[in-house]
Design an enzyme around this catalytic site. Structure first.
Site, short mmCIF file in Angstrom:
data_model
loop_
_atom_site.label_atom_id
_atom_site.label_comp_id
_atom_site.label_asym_id
_atom_site.label_seq_id
_atom_site.Cartn_x
_atom_site.Cartn_y
_atom_site.Cartn_z
N ASP A 7 0.87 -1.18 0.00
CA ASP A 7 0.00 0.00 0.00
C ASP A 7 0.90 1.23 0.00
O ASP A 7 2.13 1.12 -0.14
CB ASP A 7 -1.02 -0.06 1.16
CG ASP A 7 -0.40 0.19 2.52
OD1 ASP A 7 0.84 0.36 2.62
OD2 ASP A 7 -1.16 0.21 3.52
N HIS A 8 0.30 2.41 0.19
CA HIS A 8 1.07 3.66 0.09
C HIS A 8 2.21 3.75 1.10
O HIS A 8 3.18 4.47 0.88
CB HIS A 8 0.13 4.85 0.25
CG HIS A 8 -0.80 4.71 1.40
ND1 HIS A 8 -1.96 3.94 1.32
CD2 HIS A 8 -0.75 5.17 2.67
CE1 HIS A 8 -2.58 3.97 2.49
NE2 HIS A 8 -1.87 4.71 3.33
N CYS A 63 2.91 -3.33 4.04
CA CYS A 63 2.08 -2.20 4.46
C CYS A 63 2.79 -1.55 5.65
O CYS A 63 3.97 -1.81 5.87
CB CYS A 63 0.64 -2.63 4.78
SG CYS A 63 0.46 -3.76 6.18
N GLY A 64 2.12 -0.71 6.39
CA GLY A 64 2.79 -0.01 7.49
C GLY A 64 3.38 -0.98 8.50
O GLY A 64 4.54 -0.84 8.92
N THR A 65 2.60 -1.95 8.90
CA THR A 65 3.04 -2.92 9.91
C THR A 65 3.21 -4.34 9.36
O THR A 65 3.77 -5.19 10.06
CB THR A 65 1.98 -3.02 11.03
OG1 THR A 65 0.74 -3.40 10.41
CG2 THR A 65 1.81 -1.69 11.75
N GLY A 66 2.68 -4.61 8.20
CA GLY A 66 2.61 -5.97 7.66
C GLY A 66 1.38 -6.71 8.17
O GLY A 66 0.99 -7.75 7.62
N ILE A 67 0.76 -6.18 9.20
CA ILE A 67 -0.33 -6.91 9.86
C ILE A 67 -1.61 -6.90 9.03
O ILE A 67 -2.26 -7.93 8.84
CB ILE A 67 -0.58 -6.33 11.27
CG1 ILE A 67 0.65 -6.55 12.16
CG2 ILE A 67 -1.81 -6.99 11.90
CD1 ILE A 67 0.59 -5.83 13.49
N GLY A 68 -1.98 -5.74 8.54
CA GLY A 68 -3.21 -5.65 7.74
C GLY A 68 -3.12 -6.53 6.51
O GLY A 68 -4.06 -7.27 6.17
N MET A 69 -1.96 -6.49 5.85
CA MET A 69 -1.75 -7.33 4.67
C MET A 69 -1.89 -8.80 5.04
O MET A 69 -2.51 -9.58 4.29
CB MET A 69 -0.37 -7.07 4.06
CG MET A 69 -0.27 -5.80 3.27
SD MET A 69 -1.24 -5.87 1.74
CE MET A 69 -0.52 -4.47 0.84
N HIS A 96 8.79 -24.73 8.36
CA HIS A 96 7.76 -25.44 9.12
C HIS A 96 6.33 -25.14 8.69
O HIS A 96 5.47 -26.02 8.74
CB HIS A 96 7.91 -25.11 10.61
CG HIS A 96 9.10 -25.77 11.25
ND1 HIS A 96 9.33 -25.74 12.60
CD2 HIS A 96 10.13 -26.47 10.70
CE1 HIS A 96 10.46 -26.40 12.87
NE2 HIS A 96 10.97 -26.84 11.73
N HIS A 131 5.68 -31.76 9.32
CA HIS A 131 5.04 -30.45 9.19
C HIS A 131 3.90 -30.46 8.17
O HIS A 131 2.99 -29.64 8.24
CB HIS A 131 6.07 -29.39 8.82
CG HIS A 131 7.17 -29.31 9.84
ND1 HIS A 131 6.95 -28.88 11.12
CD2 HIS A 131 8.48 -29.66 9.76
CE1 HIS A 131 8.09 -28.95 11.80
NE2 HIS A 131 9.02 -29.42 11.01
#
Ligand code: RB5
Length: 145
Positions: A7-8, A63-69, A96, A131
């Site tokens: 994202d931006h 993205c800003g945190t990687g979390i939303g993505m 794994h 795994h």
């Protein structure tokens, strides 16, 4: 072929990853964005669609945190997306978890580390064995909806 999108918040990091890892022989399919404000779920879907279709082998989302993505990507059946901020996680989520997408936070880590994490991720193969059974259990969770 590696699908990549941001994202931006992540355009500069995406540019540097493509530039650096292309020199190491990786080919990228750049799904945007290119600076304009955009919604990360839209880009996550575009990148993951390339992987599920078989046109790309793995993906990188920023993205800003990687979390939303990662939240958006993990809603798509067949996608195993991992937010990574350290090299151990980048390595072991391949070994794994057979992760097929790495998510990076452009506002949480520097571009140098991001390139290193993407490099480790792309160059590490799934271990299989015990795994695989656990990956199959994740796939079964998808079927439950
Ligand atoms: C965009 O401002 C920001 O919310 C996004 O990049 C990301 O951090 C979401 O998880």
């Amino acid at each position: 072929m590696i699908a990549i999108g941001c994202d931006h918040a992540g355009c500069e990091m995406k540019r540097i990853i493509i530039e650096t890892l292309s020199e190491k022989g990786w080919d990228f399919c750049d799904l945007g964005c290119n600076g304009e404000a955009c919604d990360y779920p839209f880009i996550a879907e575009k990148v993951c669609t390339e992987i599920i279709s078989g046109r790309c082998d793995m993906g990188i989302l920023i993205c800003g945190t990687g979390i939303g993505m990662s939240m958006a990507a993990n809603k798509i059946n067949g996608i195993r997306a991992a937010v990574c901020g350290d090299s151990f996680s980048a390595k072991y989520t391949r070994l794994h978890n057979n992760a097929n997408v790495i998510c990076l936070g452009a506002r949480t880590i520097g571009c140098g580390l991001a390139v290193e994490l993407a490099d480790i991720f792309l160059n590490t193969n799934f271990e299989g064995g015990r795994h695989q059974r656990r990956i199959d259990m994740i796939t079964n969770l998808e079927k439950k909806g």
